[in-house]
Write a protein that holds these residues in place. Structure first.
Motif, PDB file in Angstrom:
ATOM      1  N   VAL A   1      13.302 -20.560   8.928  1.00 60.11           N
ATOM      2  CA  VAL A   1      14.126 -20.876   7.755  1.00 60.11           C
ATOM      3  C   VAL A   1      14.299 -19.640   6.879  1.00 60.11           C
ATOM      4  N   ALA A   2      13.219 -18.854   6.712  1.00 63.16           N
ATOM      5  CA  ALA A   2      13.310 -17.640   5.899  1.00 63.16           C
ATOM      6  C   ALA A   2      14.248 -16.620   6.531  1.00 63.16           C
ATOM      7  N   ILE A   3      14.213 -16.508   7.858  1.00 63.20           N
ATOM      8  CA  ILE A   3      15.125 -15.594   8.543  1.00 63.20           C
ATOM      9  C   ILE A   3      16.567 -16.046   8.331  1.00 63.20           C
ATOM     10  N   ARG A   4      16.795 -17.325   8.497  1.00 62.08           N
ATOM     11  CA  ARG A   4      18.154 -17.854   8.359  1.00 62.08           C
ATOM     12  C   ARG A   4      18.681 -17.676   6.940  1.00 62.08           C
ATOM     13  N   GLY A   5      17.807 -17.825   5.942  1.00 62.23           N
ATOM     14  CA  GLY A   5      18.231 -17.695   4.556  1.00 62.23           C
ATOM     15  C   GLY A   5      18.096 -16.298   3.992  1.00 62.23           C
ATOM     16  N   ARG A   6      17.635 -15.326   4.833  1.00 61.45           N
ATOM     17  CA  ARG A   6      17.409 -13.953   4.382  1.00 61.45           C
ATOM     18  C   ARG A   6      16.540 -13.942   3.120  1.00 61.45           C
ATOM     19  N   GLU A   7      15.376 -14.551   3.263  1.00 60.03           N
ATOM     20  CA  GLU A   7      14.461 -14.718   2.144  1.00 60.03           C
ATOM     21  C   GLU A   7      13.128 -14.045   2.477  1.00 60.03           C
ATOM     22  N   ARG A   8      12.599 -13.304   1.524  1.00 57.29           N
ATOM     23  CA  ARG A   8      11.337 -12.603   1.739  1.00 57.29           C
ATOM     24  C   ARG A   8      10.178 -13.587   1.885  1.00 57.29           C
ATOM     25  N   LEU A   9       9.169 -13.157   2.668  1.00 64.75           N
ATOM     26  CA  LEU A   9       8.003 -13.995   2.955  1.00 64.75           C
ATOM     27  C   LEU A   9       6.719 -13.309   2.507  1.00 64.75           C
ATOM     28  N   ARG A  10       5.786 -14.125   2.041  1.00 63.45           N
ATOM     29  CA  ARG A  10       4.400 -13.683   1.824  1.00 63.45           C
ATOM     30  C   ARG A  10       3.491 -14.553   2.680  1.00 63.45           C
ATOM     31  N   TYR A  11       2.495 -13.936   3.311  1.00 61.45           N
ATOM     32  CA  TYR A  11       1.556 -14.702   4.129  1.00 61.45           C
ATOM     33  C   TYR A  11       0.304 -13.876   4.386  1.00 61.45           C
ATOM     34  N   GLY A  12      -0.737 -14.561   4.794  1.00 58.36           N
ATOM     35  CA  GLY A  12      -1.931 -13.881   5.261  1.00 58.36           C
ATOM     36  C   GLY A  12      -1.782 -13.585   6.742  1.00 58.36           C
ATOM     37  N   TYR A  13      -2.414 -12.508   7.199  1.00 62.19           N
ATOM     38  CA  TYR A  13      -2.299 -12.144   8.610  1.00 62.19           C
ATOM     39  C   TYR A  13      -3.675 -11.790   9.155  1.00 62.19           C
ATOM     40  N   ILE A  14      -4.082 -12.486  10.221  1.00 61.62           N
ATOM     41  CA  ILE A  14      -5.373 -12.246  10.868  1.00 61.62           C
ATOM     42  C   ILE A  14      -5.246 -11.022  11.761  1.00 61.62           C
ATOM     43  N   LYS A  15      -5.969  -9.977  11.434  1.00 65.27           N
ATOM     44  CA  LYS A  15      -5.903  -8.742  12.216  1.00 65.27           C
ATOM     45  C   LYS A  15      -6.655  -8.906  13.529  1.00 65.27           C
ATOM     46  N   PRO A  16      -6.297  -8.125  14.574  1.00 62.02           N
ATOM     47  CA  PRO A  16      -6.946  -8.264  15.884  1.00 62.02           C
ATOM     48  C   PRO A  16      -8.466  -8.162  15.817  1.00 62.02           C
ATOM     49  N   GLY A  17      -8.995  -7.313  14.944  1.00 62.18           N
ATOM     50  CA  GLY A  17     -10.438  -7.174  14.848  1.00 62.18           C
ATOM     51  C   GLY A  17     -11.106  -8.177  13.931  1.00 62.18           C
ATOM     52  N   GLY A  18     -10.334  -9.126  13.411  1.00 62.77           N
ATOM     53  CA  GLY A  18     -10.881 -10.086  12.465  1.00 62.77           C
ATOM     54  C   GLY A  18     -10.537  -9.684  11.046  1.00 62.77           C
ATOM     55  N   GLY A  19     -10.688 -10.601  10.122  1.00 61.33           N
ATOM     56  CA  GLY A  19     -10.335 -10.322   8.743  1.00 61.33           C
ATOM     57  C   GLY A  19      -8.876 -10.638   8.484  1.00 61.33           C
ATOM     58  N   GLU A  20      -8.573 -10.920   7.233  1.00 62.59           N
ATOM     59  CA  GLU A  20      -7.221 -11.311   6.853  1.00 62.59           C
ATOM     60  C   GLU A  20      -6.653 -10.351   5.831  1.00 62.59           C
ATOM     61  N   ALA A  21      -5.390  -9.987   6.018  1.00 58.80           N
ATOM     62  CA  ALA A  21      -4.708  -9.087   5.097  1.00 58.80           C
ATOM     63  C   ALA A  21      -3.422  -9.742   4.621  1.00 58.80           C
ATOM     64  N   ALA A  22      -3.024  -9.443   3.385  1.00 58.15           N
ATOM     65  CA  ALA A  22      -1.795 -10.005   2.819  1.00 58.15           C
ATOM     66  C   ALA A  22      -0.589  -9.207   3.302  1.00 58.15           C
ATOM     67  N   ARG A  23       0.499  -9.894   3.553  1.00 53.84           N
ATOM     68  CA  ARG A  23       1.728  -9.262   3.987  1.00 53.84           C
ATOM     69  C   ARG A  23       2.899  -9.757   3.134  1.00 53.84           C
ATOM     70  N   HIS A  24       3.817  -8.836   2.850  1.00 50.13           N
ATOM     71  CA  HIS A  24       5.046  -9.152   2.117  1.00 50.13           C
ATOM     72  C   HIS A  24       6.183  -8.511   2.890  1.00 50.13           C
ATOM     73  N   VAL A  25       7.046  -9.331   3.503  1.00 48.68           N
ATOM     74  CA  VAL A  25       8.013  -8.790   4.470  1.00 48.68           C
ATOM     75  C   VAL A  25       9.404  -9.379   4.268  1.00 48.68           C
ATOM     76  N   GLU A  26      10.361  -8.700   4.896  1.00 52.77           N
ATOM     77  CA  GLU A  26      11.715  -9.210   5.062  1.00 52.77           C
ATOM     78  C   GLU A  26      11.857  -9.608   6.531  1.00 52.77           C
ATOM     79  N   PRO A  27      11.763 -10.891   6.856  1.00 56.10           N
ATOM     80  CA  PRO A  27      11.787 -11.320   8.265  1.00 56.10           C
ATOM     81  C   PRO A  27      13.189 -11.236   8.850  1.00 56.10           C
ATOM     82  N   ARG A  28      13.297 -10.715  10.089  1.00 56.66           N
ATOM     83  CA  ARG A  28      14.612 -10.542  10.691  1.00 56.66           C
ATOM     84  C   ARG A  28      14.795 -11.304  12.000  1.00 56.66           C
TER      85      ARG A  28
END
Length: 320
Positions: free
Chosen positions: A146-173
């Motif tokens: 839905v965010a891609i279709r509406g060209r809307e920025r996203l915020r989310y947590g992301y689980i890194k391969p080695g463990g742990g979570e990092a915040a992300r702020h992106v323009e999904p395409r």
């Protein structure tokens, strides 16, 4: 009596329910005259709905197939069934995952809250034999679509391969399905660069409401770009092997993405990698076909260790 717009929707719904309707039967259901039915049929045709008419006492109207796809009306049960079905198709590796996901995003965007709860309840109450590890959260996939279709920025947590979570702020395409996994190509606003994210590692994506003008994509072939980024960026050990099996069969047996080059009808070259060459060697034995390591000393050594272990397990028995 229904207003004209509401009556047209009711007429369309009736035409979708049965194959043939007489003018008098439609008039009775809509509480109007047969002359009004004929006028309403003309309005539906003007909107692009192909309504065929048959003259005579036994004649009537039917909704036919046309050259373009007009809007459809779905009742509550049909809408829930379509949403659940599209969600299942999006994760089954049938070759239409992206199309199913786009349709699902459009449908869920207009579903009333009561129907969204029903769709969620059906998904939660249904179990299937898993094909993807970890299992894919369709609500996450839908939010990204839905965010891609509406060209809307996203915020989310992301689980890194080695463990742990990092915040992300992106323009999904773009969303790309490869193997049994989904990947998101997005512009990372904090890193000022294109990044590829695994959707199953995304946590609670939230649209920010901020729209963005689309940037020029990093490559005309988005799929090839994503495959290249995944291959180069996630493997600690890399190897190339010759597999004595058709490329289609090899791709179907591996749960992870592979870069496969067809040699002939019964042979292919595979470029692959992993963080653990021993685990990769064990994994490849499940193909149950002959394999030759073309490039990759770590993988060749892992096969040697695995062969010695299997030989000890067999008690030194000779191969028949």
């Amino acid at each position: 009596m229904l207003e004209t717009s509401a009556r047209l929707l009711e007429l369309l719904s009736l035409l979708q329910l049965e194959r043939d309707w007489t003018s008098s039967k439609l008039a009775d259901r809509l509480a109007v005259s047969t002359r009004t039915v004929r006028a309403d049929i003309g309005k539906l045709r003007a909107l692009g709905y192909p309504v065929d008419a048959r003259p005579g006492v036994a004649g009537g109207y039917r909704l036919a197939a046309g050259t373009a796809m007009p809007p459809l009306l779905l009742d509550d049960d049909e809408a829930v069934a379509v949403a659940v079905g599209l969600g299942a198709v999006a994760t089954q590796g049938l070759g239409v995952e992206e199309t199913a996901l786009t349709a699902l995003a459009k449908l869920e965007q207009v579903l009333p809250s009561r129907l969204r709860r029903r769709v969620a309840a059906v998904r939660e109450a249904t179990s299937v034999v898993p094909r993807v590890e970890p299992p894919l959260d369709l609500s996450v996939l839908g939010a990204v679509a839905v965010a891609i279709r509406g060209r809307e920025r996203l915020r989310y947590g992301y689980i890194k391969p080695g463990g742990g979570e990092a915040a992300r702020h992106v323009e999904p395409r773009r969303l790309v399905s490869w193997g049994q996994l989904w990947y998101l190509l997005a512009w990372d606003l904090e890193r000022d660069d294109w990044r590829v994210f695994r959707v199953d590692r995304m946590v609670a994506p939230v649209p920010t409401g901020a729209r963005f003008p689309p940037r020029v994509l990093p490559d005309a072939d988005v799929v090839e770009y994503v495959i290249g980024r995944i291959s180069r960026g996630t493997w600690r050990y890399r190897a190339r092997v010759l597999v004595h099996a058709p490329a289609v069969e090899v791709a179907a047996q591996f749960p992870a993405p592979l870069d496969i080059e067809v040699v002939d009808e019964s042979t292919c070259r595979v470029e692959l990698g992993a963080d653990d060459p021993d685990r990769l060697a064990l994994w490849m034995t499940q193909l149950d076909v002959d394999i030759e390591v073309i490039d990759g000393d770590e993988l060749a050594e892992a096969f040697a260790r695995l062969a010695a272990r299997f030989h000890r397990a067999a008690g030194g028995a000779s191969v028949p």
